[in-house]
Design an enzyme around this catalytic site. Structure first.
Site, PDB file in Angstrom:
ATOM      1  N   MET A  11      32.216 -12.016  88.938  1.00  0.00           N
ATOM      2  CA  MET A  11      31.315 -10.882  88.718  1.00  0.00           C
ATOM      3  C   MET A  11      31.084 -10.140  90.034  1.00  0.00           C
ATOM      4  SD  MET A  11      28.362 -12.200  86.062  1.00  0.00           S
ATOM      5  CE  MET A  11      27.717 -13.495  87.130  1.00  0.00           C
ATOM      6  N   CYS A  13      29.535  -6.651  89.854  1.00  0.00           N
ATOM      7  CA  CYS A  13      28.642  -5.519  89.661  1.00  0.00           C
ATOM      8  C   CYS A  13      27.791  -5.749  88.413  1.00  0.00           C
ATOM      9  CB  CYS A  13      29.438  -4.221  89.524  1.00  0.00           C
ATOM     10  SG  CYS A  13      30.533  -4.208  88.090  1.00  0.00           S
ATOM     11  N   CYS A  16      29.717  -6.156  85.195  1.00  0.00           N
ATOM     12  CA  CYS A  16      30.213  -7.517  84.957  1.00  0.00           C
ATOM     13  C   CYS A  16      29.131  -8.378  84.317  1.00  0.00           C
ATOM     14  CB  CYS A  16      30.667  -8.155  86.273  1.00  0.00           C
ATOM     15  SG  CYS A  16      32.081  -7.343  87.054  1.00  0.00           S
ATOM     16  N   TYR A  63      36.319 -13.952  83.303  1.00  0.00           N
ATOM     17  CA  TYR A  63      35.563 -14.487  84.428  1.00  0.00           C
ATOM     18  C   TYR A  63      35.781 -15.995  84.466  1.00  0.00           C
ATOM     19  CZ  TYR A  63      33.480  -9.893  84.134  1.00  0.00           C
ATOM     20  OH  TYR A  63      33.322  -8.534  84.098  1.00  0.00           O
ATOM     21  N   CYS A 124       2.955 -21.873 113.428  1.00  0.00           N
ATOM     22  CA  CYS A 124       3.400 -20.543 113.836  1.00  0.00           C
ATOM     23  C   CYS A 124       2.356 -19.787 114.633  1.00  0.00           C
ATOM     24  CB  CYS A 124       3.829 -19.738 112.615  1.00  0.00           C
ATOM     25  SG  CYS A 124       4.428 -18.081 113.033  1.00  0.00           S
ATOM     26  N   CYS A 129       5.404 -19.472 116.921  1.00  0.00           N
ATOM     27  CA  CYS A 129       5.933 -18.104 116.985  1.00  0.00           C
ATOM     28  C   CYS A 129       5.060 -17.157 117.795  1.00  0.00           C
ATOM     29  CB  CYS A 129       6.098 -17.531 115.573  1.00  0.00           C
ATOM     30  SG  CYS A 129       6.752 -18.666 114.360  1.00  0.00           S
ATOM     31  N   CYS A 545      32.589   9.402 119.057  1.00  0.00           N
ATOM     32  CA  CYS A 545      31.247   9.021 118.664  1.00  0.00           C
ATOM     33  C   CYS A 545      30.997   9.421 117.215  1.00  0.00           C
ATOM     34  CB  CYS A 545      30.205   9.701 119.562  1.00  0.00           C
ATOM     35  SG  CYS A 545      30.243   9.112 121.262  1.00  0.00           S
ATOM     36  N   CYS A 546      30.485   8.501 116.425  1.00  0.00           N
ATOM     37  CA  CYS A 546      30.131   8.739 115.016  1.00  0.00           C
ATOM     38  C   CYS A 546      31.333   9.040 114.129  1.00  0.00           C
ATOM     39  CB  CYS A 546      29.120   9.881 114.878  1.00  0.00           C
ATOM     40  SG  CYS A 546      27.654   9.658 115.874  1.00  0.00           S
TER      41      CYS A 546
END
Length: 548
Positions: A11, A13, A16, A63, A124, A129, A545-546
């Site tokens: 599967m 998507c 599916c 499948y 934490c 943390c 670039c880009c």
């Protein structure tokens, strides 16, 4: 009717999912939920329909059906249980898992209490943390002030007043503990019981001589630093991750036994504040659970910064010599002595289970003392759940909170939620930081995937170039057939901010092509994800670039 969960390959998507659901409907299945992201389908079958019929239907729909499991119905929601109990839900511990569970249980209308023997808030906010990250930020600022990569800037740093830094850290911890934990007790209306909890039997605990019963329990007692068995260690003063953060005087030298994320972060913290730091590691390389490229990049970074890293260490003994600690080691047969004012032990953590009298509650533990739970967070006693670090799963507060919420849904709401830890991001807040999610290359191959990888050096990421910090990399691990992203591993500034996007890619089954086709803002570190995707079949050094 019986409820099943079946693993389904192929599967990709939502279409599916519909095909699988249609195939199952054709043989009489109802209440069908198919998920291509989790590669599974859950459904109910009439008692006269065999599960092999469902597997055949899925296969005929093109499948691949895998193993099936029967989902045993849980008890009705606990609020409907008969009997006279003091509480619906008693929670031992008061950290991220405990508070998440308590809040969720209260929303079901349950009578809830949290039991805490020490400081509210858990690891934490108090000793993990929050205090470490605020001090790490201070260390970064001090390091940058002493040394920056830009010509024309004259920056400098004075003497570090560690006592002032620690005082400010403590004020922040107190404020966050009050806002995010203590004040919520009254806000949500559950009870806080002070004292040490010990099970008397399967449905009773004792706290300060008081016996309390509950319909369901959650153990969320967390973990603490683990201390290795090294000759002489018990006879010298040493620091753990907890006591190190309370030092008032900056040591000139610090030796760190261990090189996991705690050792790495705290070692670099004190290096950046001005201590001379030596990291000692048993294995041939640091971060041995990570891909080799990650380990190599981090080794290069910390070495360039001037930290002393020694790998392949065998510890012989530790002893005191005046005001110094001496660590006697052997490195591939060569004997050495490492001397330091302070010694930090950072070799992992161990679960807090010794005082709970779990045998009386028929709760099984593992070889490290961790509480063993199933996918629903149920222990060997169906009345008792466990969540967070005490189970020795991923040691992150957000995982603990996620598990606490699921435990409450299952214990109090009567749901059948399974814990899914397939896409857990992890961040080590060094400089550069380390962030990972999903499978390493080795793990993916062990699971049977044919793997395709890309490794993008950080000097190919424009953000890193303008920052003049180019030690690091991006690595993508993908299924060579579908190009589904299986794992992302990053060593870079702000890697922790980037990894959330990668987590979504792994969790929701995005492909390398999805990353290529998405717009990435220029001159952000997040652009490295797209560039790493392009690297699978292009030389990004030859793109403008880009241009991706």
């Amino acid at each position: 009717m019986k409820k099943y969960r079946i693993h389904v390959q192929g599967m990709t998507c939502s279409g599916c999912e519909e095909h699988v659901a249609t195939a199952l409907e054709s043989i009489g299945a109802v209440n069908i939920e198919a998920s291509f992201r989790r590669n599974e389908a859950t459904f109910e079958l009439p008692d006269d329909v065999d599960i092999k019929t469902a597997q055949k239907a899925i296969n005929e729909a093109q499948y691949q059906s895998g193993d099936a499991e029967v989902l045993e119905p849980h008890d009705a929601p606990v609020l409907g249980d008969e009997g006279d109990y003091d509480y619906d839900f008693l929670i031992i511990g008061s950290g991220g898992a405990a508070f998440s569970a308590a809040i969720q249980a209260v929303e079901y209308g349950a009578k809830v209490a949290i039991i805490e023997r020490g400081t509210v808030g858990g690891t934490c906010v108090n000793i993990g943390c929050v205090p470490s990250k605020t001090l790490l930020r201070a260390g970064e600022i001090n390091h940058i002030a002493k040394s920056n990569a830009f010509l024309g800037l004259a920056t400098s740093a004075g003497t570090v007043d560690l006592e002032q830094l620690v005082k400010q850290k403590d004020e922040l911890v107190t404020e966050m503990r009050e806002q995010k934990y203590e004040h919520l007790i009254g806000e949500y209306g559950f009870e806080l019981i002070r004292g040490e909890a010990k099970f008397v039997d399967e449905k009773t605990i004792e706290v300060g001589g008081r016996k309390l019963t509950a319909k369901r329990f959650l153990i969320a007692t967390g973990a603490r630093p683990s201390v290795p068995d090294i000759q002489g260690l018990k006879d010298v003063e040493y620091l753990t991750s907890t006591s190190l953060l309370d030092l008032k005087q900056l040591p000139k030298t610090l030796a760190v036994i261990g090189s996991g994320y705690i050792a790495m972060e705290l070692g670099q913290l004190f290096h950046n504040l001005g201590s001379k730091v030596t990291l000692l590691q048993r294995s041939p390389r640091i971060l041995k659970e990570y891909d080799p490229e990650i380990s190599e990049a981090v080794t290069k970074a910390i070495t360039e910064q001037g930290m002393n890293l020694i790998t392949g260490v065998t510890y012989e003994r530790i002893e005191a010599s005046g005001n110094l600690k001496q660590v006697h080691i052997s490195v591939y047969g060569e004997k050495k002595i490492i001397e330091a004012e302070q010694l930090l032990i950072a070799t992992g953590r161990k679960p807090n289970t010794e005082t709970l009298n779990l045998r009386a509650a028929n709760v099984n533990i593992g070889t490290k003392g961790e509480i063993i739970v199933d996918d629903f967070l149920i222990t060997s006693n169906p009345r008792i759940y466990a969540a967070g670090d005490v189970t020795m799963g991923p040691q992150f507060v957000y995982v603990a909170a996620y598990q606490g919420r699921i435990a409450a849904d299952n214990a109090i709401g009567g749901l059948e939620k399974k814990v899914n830890l397939e896409a857990v991001p992890g961040v080590t807040f060094t400089s550069p930081s380390i962030a990972t999610v999903g499978l390493t290359e080795e793990q993916a191959k062990a699971k049977g995937y044919e793997v395709k990888t890309s490794v993008l050096p950080l000097d190919s990421v424009p953000r890193a170039l303008v920052n003049r910090e180019t030690t690091g990399l991006f690595k993508l691990v993908a299924d060579s057939k579908s190009l589904k992203v299986l794992g992302v591993h990053i060593v870079a500034e702000n890697a922790g901010d980037v990894i959330y996007a990668a987590t979504l890619a792994v969790k929701f089954g995005l492909t390398v092509e999805d990353l290529r086709d998405s717009l990435a803002p220029y001159l952000t570190m997040a652009e490295g994800l797209k560039l790493a995707a392009l690297t699978l079949n292009k030389d990004v050094s030859k793109l403008s670039c880009c241009a991706g």
